[in-house]
Design an enzyme around this catalytic site. Structure first.
Site, PDB file in Angstrom:
ATOM      1  N   ASP A 174      73.638  14.886  -0.045  1.00  0.00           N
ATOM      2  CA  ASP A 174      74.743  14.192   0.607  1.00  0.00           C
ATOM      3  C   ASP A 174      75.219  15.105   1.742  1.00  0.00           C
ATOM      4  OD1 ASP A 174      76.769  12.511   1.392  1.00  0.00           O
ATOM      5  OD2 ASP A 174      77.587  12.206  -0.618  1.00  0.00           O
TER       6      ASP A 174
HETATM    7  C1  BGC Z   1      78.971   9.992   1.745  1.00  0.00           C
HETATM    8  C2  BGC Z   1      77.605   9.312   1.749  1.00  0.00           C
HETATM    9  C3  BGC Z   1      77.213   8.968   3.153  1.00  0.00           C
HETATM   10  C4  BGC Z   1      77.205  10.243   3.977  1.00  0.00           C
HETATM   11  C5  BGC Z   1      76.834  10.016   5.421  1.00  0.00           C
HETATM   12  C6  BGC Z   1      79.020  11.147   2.720  1.00  0.00           C
HETATM   13  O1  BGC Z   1      80.337  11.612   2.864  1.00  0.00           O
HETATM   14  O2  BGC Z   1      79.256  10.450   0.458  1.00  0.00           O
HETATM   15  O3  BGC Z   1      77.645   8.160   0.961  1.00  0.00           O
HETATM   16  O4  BGC Z   1      75.958   8.340   3.180  1.00  0.00           O
HETATM   17  O5  BGC Z   1      78.516  10.808   3.974  1.00  0.00           O
HETATM   18  O6  BGC Z   1      77.832   9.324   6.072  1.00  0.00           O
END
Ligand code: BGC
Length: 810
Positions: A242
């Protein structure tokens, strides 16, 4: 346990080509592939172009610039599909494949190679900030829905990324919180959905979560990534982190975290190279992950070529999202008021009719190319319509004047549609709710309007459960969720009966938050640990096992017709069974029924939930028509996870197969006897829905881990944590100013509040990625050392920690 890494061993020619490409690179270039290029792309290699990544779970969120990862910066216009909560409520795999395919097509047209979704974390507690984004409280339903979405996206030559793997059930402290979950609960509740999504959807990628799981960052867990995901489930794709979730890249590569996102300008490269030189990390591990990054690129190129140019028919996608929104809309109660007759005067009350809320706050945000309001949709179709807002859509507060106007309109109407949109800030990524109270002014408004006109249909526009003490008062109650850009039109379709309310609750709606076992530890008050003491007592597993009535049960949803169930019969051998149940539409309208199958183990060596969903089928029937619904069971439908042997086992004995229209509306059941040689290892059962400390230790087979102290500081400490010491506080203020400056301005109140929460919870290591090359890891380590050295409390805490670990190793 055999651990294999598919990309390495497979005979797949693409994987072989990827390996050749990597072998031709020098060591530094191989390592460079292990982190992204900027916020939204992988690094390229000769013959393997960069892959563009974009959110997300309910439509393409491709950012125009490398702005941020939490949905603030501008994104390209795209179709905003219903949020996960609504998609999960459709219980319709075919439709979800269609939705996935439409998102995939739009992604391809934008040159996106991987779409970051679906998110299928279990809705452990309704207060979780991302409950709106996730699919269900039940792993079987979440897994099936996610697999369908993945198949759809990937049918268009674009990869999906199932997220967030795993145990990410709350937003508070999400970036460094340790989810402590006993292995059986983990397998049966928190991993089972991912397993289905991986096995049946075959996603190109999996995204690890922010949190730690049982003491390890998920992106560093060999148990999770190598043993379970790749070993047991045969996942052959790429694992990415993530955004800013990486704590120790070397440990991550070792465990099989192939790609760090975002790139952080190769901040970790030197350490990874050094670890290889020192023999702490094998070159094979580096090459394997690098080859997976290259293989993803080759796969994306080939799939894109096969799929051909993407012709996006926006109107068709708008029509699809309208259909999907109706299909996810749940009719909770109806005394016959709905479908509304178009004759007579209808009062539409509720600012959400005019200022629609149709998606959640955070990274899942889509920039819709078109929206439809309920008010416009009803105006088109109702000859006599009056409208008054009744409340402020941003704050959810209602003035005396607004309420009076609402009551006046309600009194003079033949029927009322009262649309209640909860303020966006109550449902946002990064922010949990500490209670489930519905905005009190909206509660009062319901009372006043229903008293003025009992023929009121209340429409809820929100992404997650709220306490609704008045639920039985209005003539009809609809949960419309956050239905995407065509939500307004879809709600009108349902109200007027042009579409049936297709949804069934994919989550239980509790009477009170306080009733829930999960409330014992949600959101955790300890900043570094979430102890899952409720074990599997989540959602209906809790309500049905401990006989605590929910307000509305899992699986519930009325239709505009009625169905009767005949006697089920079972065919098949052993555990491979087919349950057939005749269903008849006994009403006057066409409609569909979601036939649900719950398995209840009549006698078991180990404690089990009272019943678990193991099958469902949607049947569509004309009035008077009948058909056989078929539900397939297999070994896993009966199995429990036996921690002692690390395997799924089935015990000899009787199993009641319950067929019904919800978890609490069982229409027929049949008991089968299953013979098995499996011997399940007895484990002590907690005496109540929430395990005591001792019971939890027994389940964990180790003492409940001590809370990680906030001092001494580490790179995992958050900006908020810096408040512990004098110098920390100074630095914290400076950092907040600096980081805020980086965040794009604009956005609504809810988004601003979300940003503040996300910033405060950002671990110091996240600054390295955010600083884009201006802050290195070595400098950060020095800063942390200075912070600790200049505070006597931090020094003492550090000494204590060193003593304890010395004692432990002695
Ligand atoms: C979120 C993800 C997301 C990623 C990119 C993160 O903060 O948890 O679900 O895909 O950011 O935006």
């Amino acid at each position: 346990m055999s651990i294999h890494h598919d990309t390495d061993q497979t005979q797949d020619p693409m994987a072989a080509q990827a390996r050749r490409i990597v072998q031709a690179l020098d060591p530094a270039a191989r390592v460079r592939l292990l982190s992204g290029a900027g916020m939204w792309s992988t690094e390229e290699a000769p013959g393997a172009p960069a892959v563009v990544l974009a959110n997300g779970p309910n439509g393409v969120g491709k950012q125009v610039a490398d702005a941020d990862h939490v949905g603030i910066g501008e994104t390209v216009p795209a179709t905003c599909f219903p949020a996960g909560a609504a998609l999960g409520s459709t219980w319709d795999e075919e439709l979800l494949e269609e939705v996935g395919a439409a998102m995939g097509r739009e992604a391809r047209a934008e040159g996106v190679g991987v779409l970051l979704g679906p998110g299928l974390n279990i809705k452990r507690h309704p207060g979780g900030g991302r409950t709106f984004e996730y699919l269900s409280e039940d792993p079987f339903l979440a897994g099936k829905a996610a697999a369908a979405l993945v198949r759809g996206v990937q049918s268009e030559g674009v990869g999906a990324s199932v997220k967030h793997f795993a145990g990410n059930s709350q937003e508070t402290s999400r970036m460094r919180l340790d989810s402590v979950i006993d292995e059986r609960t983990l397998r049966e509740v928190y991993l089972a959905g991912f397993e289905i999504a991986v096995r049946e959807g075959r996603p190109w990628t999996v995204m690890t979560s922010y949190n730690l799981l049982n003491g390890e960052h998920t992106g560093e867990s060999r148990h999770l990534l190598a043993e379970i995901l790749r070993g047991e489930w045969s996942f052959d794709g790429l694992v990415m982190s993530d955004w800013m979730a990486v704590f120790d890249r070397v440990a991550g590569v070792r465990a099989g975290l192939d790609l760090e996102m975002p790139g952080g300008r190769g901040a970790w490269d030197a350490r990874v190279l050094r670890a290889v030189d020192l023999g702490e990390l094998s070159q094979d591990d580096v090459d394997r992950s690098a080859a997976r990054v290259v293989a993803l690129s080759l796969r994306a190129e080939q799939a894109r070529a096969e799929a051909g140019p993407a012709a996006v028919d926006r109107d068709a996608h708008h029509a699809l999202t309208r259909r999907a929104a109706a299909a996810g809309t749940v009719l909770l109660t109806n005394d016959g008021l709905l479908p509304l007759s178009a004759l007579g005067r209808v009062a539409v009350i509720g600012a959400a009719a005019e200022h629609p809320r149709f998606q959640g706050v955070g990274s899942s945000r889509v920039n819709p190319w078109r929206t439809e309001t309920l008010l416009a949709a009803l105006r088109d179709r109702l000859p006599e319509l009056a409208y008054t807002p009744g409340y402020d859509p941003v704050t959810g507060t209602s003035s005396g004047e607004q309420r009076q106007a609402a009551v006046a309109e309600a009194s003079s109407a033949d029927a009322v549609v009262l649309v209640l949109g909860v303020p966006a800030g109550l449902e946002a990524e990064g922010v949990d709710r500490t209670d489930l109270a519905f905005p009190s002014d909206l509660n009062d408004l319901v009372g006043a309007v229903v008293a003025a006109n009992p023929r009121t249909a209340v429409v809820l526009v929100n992404g997650a459960p709220f306490e609704l003490p008045w639920a039985d008062e209005p003539a009809a109650l609809i949960e419309a969720y956050l239905g995407g850009q065509a939500a307004g039109a879809a709600i009108a379709d349902v109200l007027l009966g042009d579409s049936e309310p297709g949804g069934r609750l994919a989550e239980s709606l509790p009477v009170r938050a306080a009733d829930l076992a999960a409330s014992a530890g949600f959101p955790t008050t300890a900043p570094t640990q979430a102890l899952y003491r409720e074990t599997s007592n989540v959602g209906y597993r809790f309500h049905d096992t401990w006989d605590v009535a929910p307000r509305f049960p899992f699986g519930h949803g009325l239709t505009y017709t009625s169905f009767s169930y005949g006697t089920p019969h079972v065919t098949g051998e052993g555990t491979d069974l087919v349950v057939t149940v005749p269903v008849t539409n006994t009403g006057a309208r066409a409609g569909s029924e979601v036939v649900q199958l719950y398995v209840h183990d009549t006698e078991s060596t180990v404690h089990r939930p009272a019943q678990e969903l193991k099958g469902f089928a949607r049947v569509r029937l004309a009035p008077g028509q009948s058909c056989d619904a078929e539900l397939r069971l297999d070994r896993r439908s009966f199995a429990v996870y036996d921690v002692a042997t690390g395997s799924w086992l089935v015990e000899t004995g009787g199993f009641e197969l319950r067929v019904g229209a919800s978890s609490r509306d069982i229409r027929a059941s049949i008991t089968v006897h299953v013979e098995s040689d499996d011997v399940i290892t007895p484990v002590p059962a907690p005496s109540g829905p929430v395990a005591t400390g001792e019971e939890m230790a027994a389940l964990l087979q180790r003492p409940v881990p001590a809370l990680r102290p906030l001092l001494p500081y580490t790179t995992d400490s958050t900006i908020e944590d810096l408040a512990q010491t004098w110098l920390g506080r100074r630095l914290r203020s400076l950092l907040l100013v600096a980081v805020r400056r980086q965040v794009p301005t604009g956005g609504d109140q809810a988004t601003k509040a979300m940003i503040e929460a996300v910033l405060a919870q950002m671990p110091l290591r996240g600054l390295v990625a955010a600083a884009d090359g201006r802050l290195g890891l070595d400098t950060l380590d020095r800063i942390v050392a200075v912070l600790n050295a200049t505070s006597p409390t931090a020094r003492r805490a550090g000494a204590r920690l060193r003593n304890t670990s010395a004692q432990r190793s002695a």
